[in-house]
Design an enzyme around this catalytic site. Structure first.
Site, mmCIF file in Angstrom:
data_model
loop_
_atom_site.group_PDB
_atom_site.id
_atom_site.type_symbol
_atom_site.label_atom_id
_atom_site.label_comp_id
_atom_site.label_asym_id
_atom_site.label_seq_id
_atom_site.Cartn_x
_atom_site.Cartn_y
_atom_site.Cartn_z
ATOM 1 N N PHE A 13 -34.318 -69.583 -16.291
ATOM 2 C CA PHE A 13 -35.635 -69.056 -16.981
ATOM 3 C C PHE A 13 -35.690 -67.591 -16.430
ATOM 4 C CE2 PHE A 13 -40.314 -68.668 -16.541
ATOM 5 C CZ PHE A 13 -40.359 -68.507 -17.994
ATOM 6 N N GLN A 14 -36.024 -66.767 -17.457
ATOM 7 C CA GLN A 14 -36.159 -65.255 -17.017
ATOM 8 C C GLN A 14 -35.178 -64.418 -16.219
ATOM 9 O OE1 GLN A 14 -40.324 -65.168 -15.386
ATOM 10 N NE2 GLN A 14 -41.073 -64.654 -17.465
ATOM 11 N N GLU A 37 -44.972 -53.004 -17.467
ATOM 12 C CA GLU A 37 -44.036 -52.449 -16.308
ATOM 13 C C GLU A 37 -43.617 -51.292 -16.831
ATOM 14 O OE1 GLU A 37 -44.168 -55.476 -17.584
ATOM 15 O OE2 GLU A 37 -44.059 -57.068 -15.932
ATOM 16 N N LYS A 72 -34.738 -64.691 -5.679
ATOM 17 C CA LYS A 72 -35.793 -65.316 -5.200
ATOM 18 C C LYS A 72 -35.975 -65.928 -3.774
ATOM 19 C CE LYS A 72 -39.799 -67.865 -6.642
ATOM 20 N NZ LYS A 72 -40.486 -68.815 -7.743
ATOM 21 N N MET A 94 -44.661 -34.263 -34.455
ATOM 22 C CA MET A 94 -43.380 -33.500 -34.355
ATOM 23 C C MET A 94 -42.520 -34.016 -35.589
ATOM 24 S SD MET A 94 -42.023 -31.073 -32.894
ATOM 25 C CE MET A 94 -42.358 -30.712 -31.314
HETATM 26 C C1 LIG Z 1 -40.607 -43.799 -27.427
HETATM 27 C C2 LIG Z 1 -40.500 -42.717 -28.592
HETATM 28 N N1 LIG Z 1 -40.432 -43.213 -29.783
HETATM 29 C C3 LIG Z 1 -40.221 -42.257 -30.782
HETATM 30 C C4 LIG Z 1 -40.069 -41.125 -30.520
HETATM 31 C C5 LIG Z 1 -39.580 -39.945 -31.348
HETATM 32 N N2 LIG Z 1 -40.723 -39.130 -31.588
HETATM 33 C C6 LIG Z 1 -40.836 -37.839 -30.997
HETATM 34 S S1 LIG Z 1 -42.055 -36.789 -31.142
HETATM 35 C C7 LIG Z 1 -42.597 -37.898 -32.127
HETATM 36 C C8 LIG Z 1 -44.091 -37.875 -32.676
HETATM 37 C C9 LIG Z 1 -45.105 -37.719 -31.711
HETATM 38 O O1 LIG Z 1 -46.448 -37.994 -32.223
HETATM 39 P P1 LIG Z 1 -47.852 -37.958 -31.312
HETATM 40 O O2 LIG Z 1 -47.638 -38.816 -30.227
HETATM 41 O O3 LIG Z 1 -48.903 -38.325 -32.358
HETATM 42 O O4 LIG Z 1 -47.660 -36.370 -30.856
HETATM 43 P P2 LIG Z 1 -47.588 -34.927 -31.818
HETATM 44 O O5 LIG Z 1 -46.186 -34.757 -32.066
HETATM 45 O O6 LIG Z 1 -48.406 -35.336 -33.014
HETATM 46 O O7 LIG Z 1 -48.404 -34.109 -31.066
HETATM 47 C C10 LIG Z 1 -41.694 -39.196 -32.082
HETATM 48 C C11 LIG Z 1 -42.228 -40.294 -32.998
HETATM 49 C C12 LIG Z 1 -40.113 -40.726 -28.993
HETATM 50 N N3 LIG Z 1 -39.817 -39.270 -28.738
HETATM 51 N N4 LIG Z 1 -40.302 -41.468 -28.259
#
Ligand SMILES: Cc1ncc(C[n+]2csc(CCOP(=O)(O)OP(=O)(O)O)c2C)c(N)n1
Length: 561
Positions: free
Chosen positions: A111-112, A49, A161, A470
């Site tokens: 439920f749910q 979802e 529902k 990042m």
């Molecule tokens: C759902 C979610 N969880 C954690 C983060 C924190 N976060 C920001 S950038 C990043 C790393 C992203 O890694 P990747 O997808 O491999 O992309 P890259 O930065 O290597 O291009 C994280 C963990 C986020 N932005 N969103």
């Protein structure tokens, strides 16, 4: 003629011109899915979802129409939450329809059962729980009106529902009566005139253009204004595309990973015309040191944004497009030769081209730039979050307005693939590329199945650096290279793609990049290219969090002041 609640839902959607709904079925929406085959609406069956909400969001951003998603009660509804919050932060018009347990058991921990209106209260523009069939059509009419007018945003309608199964007469309301909701007023003439005076008198003016300009369809007027007054334009991440990336007056993106010229121009300008932007901290850096020499004019449709992060000298509440149309005839032709020359010198100093000149390593910037070259900057790019997102913003020079879809405000990893599904469904004739990290793709990778089931020709570029890149970059720069919890041991993404029925390509060296992109372009169906890029490449420039925009870390880590 009597209609069930489920039929009223579909008839209302048809009346609103809805052609597609993204979702997953369940017990609390089974009356709704049961009635669906009788209506001319395409149902895109997603695999999660969260992805349904992102797909509806991507559809909305790509088409300008309200995107609709459907989920069952409880876990179905809670799975929508990240997608709804993503749409809320980026002002995307969304209608989320959820099933609720039957009215007699609401409040019994049935439920749910989950209180989804309570949960989504702070991340929706408005939400409703419908417990009486007589309210249903009016509620849906209001929901569409709220989602798409003024500052757009998500609205959730939770339908019990028993309401779905009940029957009543149906007529879709023609209008809405919401006396307290005044979505927009024309920008006051006197204030527009004042803005024009300030702009005409400025020696070093700068336009900062945000998402609001695109949402309002004001990009053409904005470019005309810039050209007439020779006013340079910086954009926010979501404002990318308001002016072609190759336009001489385009400075690119401002902020934490903004260009040297955009950030320096903000710090040096004497007038900042900020239109359709909310001064996010990723744009301003330390707000106390933001645009220190500028008279700030802030134009936004949402009065709550005025003075929230940055105190303007002149505030104008109104639609960005209407404002620009009113301002344009009042703007005088300008010749800001000295100011533009200074900006050009910063552009030359920026080091933007350094990663493109590297010949040994496979750098991610080069990959993005080659995709730009091959597609002439004209395709619809849907990016995920992290380094990949920033490199795309820096090295893909968007020629067209509305050609970048990305999660700006919430920064939701896992957004790109499902949002691209929605975008491609909404714009079947547009070429859609996904730029995603090896971390982000694994957050919604199951949607490769949806890509195949729906026959969508997405081109998916995985920027695979073996890290949550990042965060690794922050660890490198600010935490002594303590690479804790950021190293990824990945599957073979090309083989994963093949397992889903998608063409999978693998690129490890620089000379293979062009060939693979060409192959992707020549393939009719979906393609995934797994680009094994340099693992420790960084995104520069970078302004450390909370620092002034003047303190940019540049490639080779020079301090620029
Ligand atoms: C759902 C979610 N969880 C954690 C983060 C924190 N976060 C920001 S950038 C990043 C790393 C992203 O890694 P990747 O997808 O491999 O992309 P890259 O930065 O290597 O291009 C994280 C963990 C986020 N932005 N969103």
């Amino acid at each position: 003629m009597k209609r069930t609640g489920a039929e009223i839902l579909w008839e209302s959607l048809v009346a609103e011109g809805v052609e597609v709904v993204f979702g997953i079925c369940g017990g609390a929406v089974i009356h709704i899915t049961d009635a669906l085959p009788r209506y001319p609406i395409r149902f895109v069956l997603m695999r999660h979802e969260q992805a349904a909400a992102h797909a509806a969001d991507g559809y909305a951003r790509a088409t300008g129409r309200v995107g609709v998603c459907l989920a069952t009660s409880g876990p179905g509804a809670t799975n929508l939450v990240t997608g709804i919050a993503t749409a809320y932060m980026d002002s995307s018009p969304l209608l989320a329809v959820t099933g609720q347990v039957p009215t007699p058991v609401v409040g019994t921990d049935a439920f749910q059962e989950t209180d989804i209106t309570g949960i989504t209260l702070p991340i929706t523009k408005h939400n409703y729980l419908v417990t009486d069939i007589f309210d249903l059509a009016r509620t849906l009419k209001e929901a569409f009106h709220l989602a798409r007018t003024g500052r757009p945003g998500p609205v959730l309608v939770d339908i019990a529902k028993d309401v779905q199964a009940a029957e009543t007469g149906f007529s879709y309301p023609e209008g809405v009566e919401l006396p307290g909701y005044i979505p927009e007023r024309p920008p006051p003439e006197a204030l527009v005139r004042r803005a024009a005076e300030l702009l005409n008198a400025a020696e070093r003016p700068l336009i900062l253009a945000g998402h609001g300009v695109l949402l309002a369809g004001g990009h053409a007027e904005l470019v005309a204004l810039a050209e007439r007054g020779k006013i340079p334009v910086a954009t926010t991440l979501l404002g990318i595309g308001v002016i072609p990336g190759t336009h001489p007056l385009s400075l690119g993106m401002a902020g934490m990973h903004g260009t040297l010229q955009a950030n320096r121009a903000i710090q040096a300008c004497d007038l900042l015309l900020a239109v359709g932007t909310r001064f996010d901290d990723r744009v301003t850096g330390n707000p106390r040191t933001f645009a220190p020499h500028a008279t700030i004019v802030h134009v936004d449709i949402d009065p709550a944004e005025i003075g929230k992060n940055v105190a303007p000298d002149l505030a104008i509440v109104g639609d960005a497009g209407e404002f620009l149309r009113a301002l344009l005839p009042l703007a005088e032709p300008g010749d800001r030769r000295d100011w533009l020359a200074e900006i050009e010198s910063w552009r030359r100093e920026s080091g933007w081209e350094i990663p493109l000149q590297e010949e040994e390593k496979l750098l991610p910037q080069y990959v993005i730039h080659e995709i730009w070259r091959a597609t002439e900057g004209k395709v619809l790019m849907v990016t995920d979050v992290g380094q990949n997102q920033m490199w795309e913003a820096q090295y893909y020079l968007h020629e067209l307005p509305g050609s970048l879809i990305t999660s700006g405000g919430l920064g939701t990893m896992g957004f790109a693939l499902p949002a691209a599904i929605g975008a491609q469904v909404g714009r079947p004739d547009t070429q859609v590329w996904v730029i995603v990290g090896d971390g982000g793709i694994q957050m919604t990778i199951q949607e490769l199945a949806t890509v195949v089931q729906e026959g969508l020709p997405l081109k998916i570029a995985v920027i695979n650096n073996g890290f949550l890149g990042m965060v690794r970059q922050w660890q490198e720069l600010f935490f002594d290279r303590n690479y804790c919890a950021t190293c990824l041991r990945n599957p073979d993404f090309a083989r994963v793609a093949e397992a889903y029925g998608i063409r999978g390509l693998r690129v490890r060296q620089r000379h293979e990049v062009r060939v693979a992109i060409q192959e992707a372009l020549e393939t009719e169906g979906p393609v995934l290219i797994d680009f094994h890029v340099e693992q420790e490449a960084n995104v520069f420039p970078m302004v450390a969090p909370g620092r002034p925009l003047s303190e940019m870390i540049l490639p080779e880590r020079k301090e620029a002041r």
